[in-house]
Design an enzyme around this catalytic site. Structure first.
Site, PDB file in Angstrom:
ATOM      1  CD  GLU A   1      19.820 -19.929 -87.115  1.00  0.00           C
ATOM      2  OE1 GLU A   1      19.974 -21.024 -86.542  1.00  0.00           O
ATOM      3  OE2 GLU A   1      20.002 -19.778 -88.332  1.00  0.00           O
TER       4      GLU A   1
ATOM      5  CB  THR B   1      11.451 -27.391 -85.166  1.00  0.00           C
ATOM      6  OG1 THR B   1      11.229 -27.319 -83.754  1.00  0.00           O
ATOM      7  CG2 THR B   1      10.102 -27.499 -85.867  1.00  0.00           C
TER       8      THR B   1
ATOM      9  CE1 TYR C   1      23.981 -23.054 -85.383  1.00  0.00           C
ATOM     10  CE2 TYR C   1      21.913 -22.576 -84.252  1.00  0.00           C
ATOM     11  CZ  TYR C   1      22.621 -22.791 -85.424  1.00  0.00           C
ATOM     12  OH  TYR C   1      21.974 -22.732 -86.625  1.00  0.00           O
TER      13      TYR C   1
ATOM     14  CG  ASP D   1      23.583 -26.681 -86.897  1.00  0.00           C
ATOM     15  OD1 ASP D   1      24.596 -27.089 -87.507  1.00  0.00           O
ATOM     16  OD2 ASP D   1      22.508 -26.405 -87.475  1.00  0.00           O
TER      17      ASP D   1
ATOM     18  CB  CYS E   1      26.787 -33.770 -95.247  1.00  0.00           C
ATOM     19  SG  CYS E   1      28.089 -34.712 -94.402  1.00  0.00           S
TER      20      CYS E   1
END
Length: 361
Positions: free
Chosen positions: A43, A49, A126, A144, A198
């Site tokens: 994570e 990245t 997050y 996120d 999406c």
């Protein structure tokens, strides 16, 4: 009646998304484990990245540091070397600090509560939500950029997703939707939907499992969302660097731990005004207390950070004596560049040196 309808829509979102994820999820290395340490590493690496870029770095990193203990006890230079090329080096410095904290305060066992996990350096809402939901299957939202985009469209939200109030609204909606017993899959499914279908421009609505539940799609405004404050353009900076040579050896300088690219090795350099290269080179050498000869320009390069755009002008010079040697300064040969953590921006200088005949005696 509205509550009944909302419940029905929520159930449809859960069922459709999970069915789609079960059939379409990518085979990613961090999905083959529920080890919170490895999920934490993935994570942090995935922040800012691309997934395709992260895979090889993740595999190399966890092979060298397979558990909290190995990372906590590792030398900082070794840790930086295994992160080299991913950028945003404050991430890996916080990982290293966090591993030390987990080893010392939690005896190497990753904490499994929101209160404790948020004490770890570099872990915000997050990342905490991602680790707790994915590794421990706890019903915490992990919101996120992908998830913000997905829900701004599903809910037809036209408020700026950079605003805390919008983030909070979406966090609450995600938490409401997390199905009992499948928090891990639901979190990853949302991330996957944002990454594959999406997407920011021209979302693939016809293939989306939430086609019927998406309010923005129904109104035909999916391409207008999300609303997001435009980032400022990176500041353009004229940078001058010196490749200082003594025989076959080149001078490298260790960046301050709390500065940009902290703990990594660089070439002596500084910002300068345009057409002030000569003055900048002289200042760099004066600060190093070096008397140099044969000063000449060997090339240019460009590197764009998130907030800076470096126009780099690289000069070479020679010195007779290797003065000012301490732990922050190092003389190495060009063949040894690969042995030290050198960030991508300075690897461009390394490449220029390696490809140039200017460094030959």
């Amino acid at each position: 009646m509205n509550q009944i309808r909302n419940n029905a829509i929520n159930n449809e979102i859960q069922e459709n998304l999970l069915k789609w994820f079960d059939k379409n999820k990518r085979d990613l290395p961090w999905r083959k484990t529920k080890d919170p340490y490895k999920i934490w590493i993935s994570e942090i690496m995935l922040q800012q990245t691309r997934v395709d870029t992260v895979i090889q770095y993740y595999q190399r990193f966890v092979k060298r540091f397979p558990a909290v203990k190995e990372l906590a006890e590792a030398d900082e230079q070794d840790v930086l070397k295994h992160w080299q090329g991913l950028g945003y080096y404050s991430r890996v410095r916080n990982l290293h600090k966090g591993a030390k904290m987990i080893l010392k305060q939690y005896h190497g066992i990753f904490p499994d509560t929101m209160e404790e996990i948020k004490k770890i350096p570099g872990i915000g809402p997050y990342t905490a939500g991602a680790v707790l939901s994915i590794a421990f299957n706890q019903p915490y939202p992990a919101v996120d950029g992908n998830v913000l985009r997905v829900f701004s469209r599903i809910m037809d939200i036209h408020e700026d997703i950079a605003q805390a109030s919008t983030v909070k609204l979406i966090q609450e909606k995600v938490k409401e939707l997390i199905p009992q017993g499948r928090a891990s899959d639901f979190t990853e499914a949302l991330m996957e939907l944002g990454a594959l279908l999406c997407i920011p421009a021209n979302p693939l609505c016809l293939a989306c499992p939430l086609y019927e539940q998406c309010e923005a799609r129904a109104r035909g405004v999916q391409n207008d969302l999300p609303v997001k404050t435009k980032k400022q353009k990176p500041k353009k900076m004229h940078m001058v660097f010196c490749v200082v040579k003594k025989g076959e050896e080149i001078l490298m300088i260790k960046n301050p731990a709390n500065g940009l690219l902290g703990g990594l090795w660089s070439f002596p350099g500084k910002e300068a005004g345009e057409k002030q290269d000569e003055e900048a080179v002289n200042q760099i050498l004066e600060e190093l207390k070096l008397n140099a000869i044969d000063i000449k320009k060997i090339g240019t390069a460009r590197h764009i950070f998130t907030h800076m755009d470096w126009d780099m002008h690289i000069y070479q010079c020679a010195v007779k004596n290797k003065e000012k040697i301490d732990e922050e300064h190092l003389w190495i040969t060009k063949e040894e560049f690969g042995d030290y953590p050198i960030p991508k921006v300075y690897q461009k200088v390394c490449k220029l040196i390696l490809n140039s005949n200017n460094m030959d005696n």
